[in-house]
Design a protein around this motif. Structure first.
Motif, short mmCIF file in Angstrom:
data_model
loop_
_atom_site.label_atom_id
_atom_site.label_comp_id
_atom_site.label_asym_id
_atom_site.label_seq_id
_atom_site.Cartn_x
_atom_site.Cartn_y
_atom_site.Cartn_z
N LYS A 60 0.81 -1.12 -0.40
CA LYS A 60 0.23 0.21 0.04
C LYS A 60 0.88 1.01 0.03
CE LYS A 60 -3.81 -2.23 3.11
NZ LYS A 60 -4.80 -1.89 3.80
N ILE A 61 1.76 0.81 0.19
CA ILE A 61 2.95 2.38 1.01
C ILE A 61 3.92 2.59 -0.64
CG2 ILE A 61 5.30 3.05 2.05
CD1 ILE A 61 3.83 2.12 5.04
N LEU A 62 3.88 1.29 -0.80
CA LEU A 62 5.24 1.44 -1.98
C LEU A 62 3.91 2.08 -3.39
CD1 LEU A 62 7.48 -1.76 -2.59
CD2 LEU A 62 7.35 0.79 -1.64
N HIS A 63 2.40 1.31 -3.27
CA HIS A 63 2.06 2.14 -4.85
C HIS A 63 1.56 3.46 -4.20
CE1 HIS A 63 -1.58 2.04 -7.09
NE2 HIS A 63 -2.45 2.38 -6.21
N LEU A 64 1.54 3.98 -2.81
CA LEU A 64 1.29 5.35 -2.76
C LEU A 64 2.41 6.61 -3.12
CD1 LEU A 64 -0.47 8.42 -1.18
CD2 LEU A 64 1.36 7.66 0.76
N LEU A 65 3.44 6.03 -2.68
CA LEU A 65 4.53 6.68 -2.95
C LEU A 65 5.38 6.82 -4.80
CD1 LEU A 65 7.12 5.61 -0.22
CD2 LEU A 65 5.76 7.30 -0.40
N SER A 66 4.74 5.84 -5.60
CA SER A 66 4.92 5.18 -6.77
C SER A 66 3.83 6.56 -7.85
CB SER A 66 4.80 3.92 -7.25
OG SER A 66 5.67 3.56 -5.75
N PRO A 67 4.88 6.55 -9.13
CA PRO A 67 6.19 7.15 -9.20
C PRO A 67 7.09 8.06 -8.58
CG PRO A 67 5.65 7.65 -10.72
CD PRO A 67 4.31 7.37 -9.71
N HIS A 68 8.41 7.93 -8.42
CA HIS A 68 9.71 8.56 -7.83
C HIS A 68 11.73 8.20 -8.38
CE1 HIS A 68 11.94 11.18 -5.08
NE2 HIS A 68 11.21 11.99 -5.22
N PRO A 69 11.45 8.96 -8.61
CA PRO A 69 12.62 8.39 -9.06
C PRO A 69 14.14 7.83 -7.98
CG PRO A 69 12.62 11.04 -9.06
CD PRO A 69 11.85 10.41 -8.70
N ASN A 70 13.24 8.12 -6.36
CA ASN A 70 14.77 7.86 -6.02
C ASN A 70 14.10 6.77 -4.59
OD1 ASN A 70 15.93 11.33 -6.15
ND2 ASN A 70 16.93 9.32 -6.74
N ILE A 71 12.87 5.89 -5.43
CA ILE A 71 12.44 5.64 -4.23
C ILE A 71 12.00 4.02 -4.99
CG2 ILE A 71 10.29 4.86 -3.14
CD1 ILE A 71 9.90 7.76 -2.19
N ILE A 72 12.57 2.82 -4.62
CA ILE A 72 11.54 1.83 -5.39
C ILE A 72 10.48 1.58 -5.71
CG2 ILE A 72 11.85 -0.70 -5.20
CD1 ILE A 72 13.70 -0.90 -5.24
N VAL A 119 17.45 12.51 0.84
CA VAL A 119 16.83 13.43 1.81
C VAL A 119 15.66 13.60 0.59
CG1 VAL A 119 16.15 15.49 2.90
CG2 VAL A 119 18.64 13.61 3.08
N GLN A 120 15.52 13.82 -1.05
CA GLN A 120 14.28 14.47 -1.95
C GLN A 120 13.78 12.88 -1.86
OE1 GLN A 120 16.82 14.12 -5.71
NE2 GLN A 120 16.99 16.34 -5.34
N ALA A 121 13.84 11.05 -1.50
CA ALA A 121 12.83 10.34 -1.46
C ALA A 121 11.99 10.98 0.14
CB ALA A 121 13.92 9.38 -1.57
N LEU A 122 13.16 10.94 1.45
CA LEU A 122 12.05 10.97 2.72
C LEU A 122 11.21 12.66 2.21
CD1 LEU A 122 14.98 10.53 4.43
CD2 LEU A 122 13.37 8.81 4.40
N ASN A 146 23.08 3.96 -11.81
CA ASN A 146 24.07 4.75 -10.75
C ASN A 146 22.35 5.72 -9.79
OD1 ASN A 146 25.34 4.49 -8.72
ND2 ASN A 146 26.66 6.66 -9.32
N ARG A 147 21.47 5.34 -9.52
CA ARG A 147 20.56 6.44 -9.06
C ARG A 147 20.29 5.61 -8.02
NH1 ARG A 147 15.53 7.98 -13.10
NH2 ARG A 147 15.49 5.76 -12.65
N LEU A 148 19.98 6.32 -6.61
CA LEU A 148 19.66 5.58 -5.34
C LEU A 148 18.50 5.31 -6.02
CD1 LEU A 148 20.73 7.29 -2.28
CD2 LEU A 148 17.92 6.69 -2.40
N LYS A 149 17.62 4.68 -4.68
CA LYS A 149 16.32 4.23 -4.77
C LYS A 149 16.45 3.42 -3.41
CE LYS A 149 15.19 4.08 -9.76
NZ LYS A 149 14.10 4.49 -9.33
N LEU A 150 15.40 4.37 -2.51
CA LEU A 150 15.68 4.03 -1.16
C LEU A 150 14.61 2.97 -0.97
CD1 LEU A 150 15.23 4.16 1.68
CD2 LEU A 150 13.77 6.27 1.44
N ALA A 151 14.53 1.83 -0.51
CA ALA A 151 14.00 0.07 -0.43
C ALA A 151 13.61 -0.24 0.61
CB ALA A 151 14.56 -0.54 -0.80
N ASP A 152 12.90 -0.87 0.99
CA ASP A 152 12.27 -1.84 2.52
C ASP A 152 11.91 -1.26 3.32
OD1 ASP A 152 12.01 -3.59 4.13
OD2 ASP A 152 13.84 -3.91 4.42
N PHE A 153 10.13 -0.17 3.04
CA PHE A 153 9.41 0.02 3.54
C PHE A 153 8.15 -0.64 4.91
CE2 PHE A 153 10.53 3.00 1.03
CZ PHE A 153 10.33 4.26 0.69
#
Length: 279
Positions: A60-72, A119-122, A146-153
């Motif tokens: 549910k959280i990933l669905h809410l946050l997607s898409p974002h370039p720095n989040i899985i 921090v952009q992801a946060l 080499n783009r950062l992806k924040l994972a594991d929610f």
């Protein structure tokens, strides 16, 4: 594995394994793009446990946050009688933990770039009422560009503006002192954890440590931030200024994600060297 998943994706080799499931590489033939599919075995999770709640909350959280370039990003979700399957971005490069272990110290410009993306992801998470609550190098991945992806929610929590959270979650070195103290807390716990990550990138070791979890927790609770000259002698005063503002025990004075992104050390790409550069 889900018939619907196999109808749409070509699932191939295993690329990772966790407490509740396995991660496979998969191909979406219609666009030729490779993804990862995280398959979680329901029988390994007690139905009324906190782990079960996390497994249901994460999609549910990933669905809410997607898409974002720095989040899985979550691309597809399937559920069958035995498993949950999340199709997410494939991150084929090493994670930040591996980079720190192999390189020890990461130069300021590169550290600033990594911190800016994190921090952009946060900031995106917080703007949508989500606190990650487990920021650490292991959860900071990189894709083939080499783009950062924040994972594991799995430890993430929803919050409303002005609403505090509770519960001791996180990882010893990175958890904020107010969490360990058993107080209710806000989303700035993520800023504290990101500050610990920044310190580790610049120094090669954590700011608060001990020989056991209890000793680590005691050091975090004291929050006595130091910059040993043998290591930080070559680190800019601008970087140390940002660390003080992120690793501030007083939550009311601790920077928000937006304040971190506006700090001159970040906006200059790690080029601001002195306190005078900050004005």
């Amino acid at each position: 594995m889900s018939e619907a998943l196999h109808r749409n994706y070509q699932v191939s080799e295993e690329i990772g394994r966790g407490r509740f499931g396995v991660v496979f590489r998969c191909l979406l033939p219609v666009n030729g793009v490779y993804y990862a599919v995280k398959s979680i075995e329901k029988s390994l999770v007690s139905a009324d446990s906190l782990d079960a709640q996390c497994l249901l909350t994460e999609p549910k959280i990933l669905h809410l946050l997607s898409p974002h370039p720095n989040i899985i990003n979550l691309h597809d979700f399937y559920e069958d009688e035995t498993h949950l399957h999340m199709v997410i971005d494939l991150c084929s490069s090493s994670d930040l933990h591996h980079r720190v272990v192999t390189r020890r110290v990461i130069p300021e410009p590169e550290s600033a770039s990594i911190m800016c993306q994190l921090v952009q992801a946060l900031a995106h998470c917080h703007s949508l009422g989500v606190a990650h609550r487990d920021i650490k190098p292991d959860n900071i991945l990189f894709d083939d560009r080499n783009r950062l992806k924040l994972a594991d929610f799995g430890s993430a929590e929803f919050f409303k503006e002005g609403q505090l959270m509770s519960g001791v979650v996180g990882t010893p070195y990175y958890v904020a002192p107010e969490v360990l103290a058993g107080r209710d807390y806000c989303e700035k716990v993520d800023v504290w954890s990101a500050g610990v990550v920044l310190y580790i990138m610049l120094a090669g070791f954590p700011p608060f440590y001990g020989d056991s979890a209890v000793e680590i927790f005691d050091a975090v609770l004291r929050a006595n931030l130091r910059f040993p000259a043998r290591v930080f002698g070559s680190v800019s005063s601008a970087a140390k200024d940002l660390l003080r503002r992120m690793l501030c025990k007083d939550v009311s004075r601790r920077f928000s994600t937006e304040q971190v992104l506006r700090h001159p050390w970040i906006t200059s790409g790690g080029g601001a060297r002195t306190v005078a550069d900050l004005t």
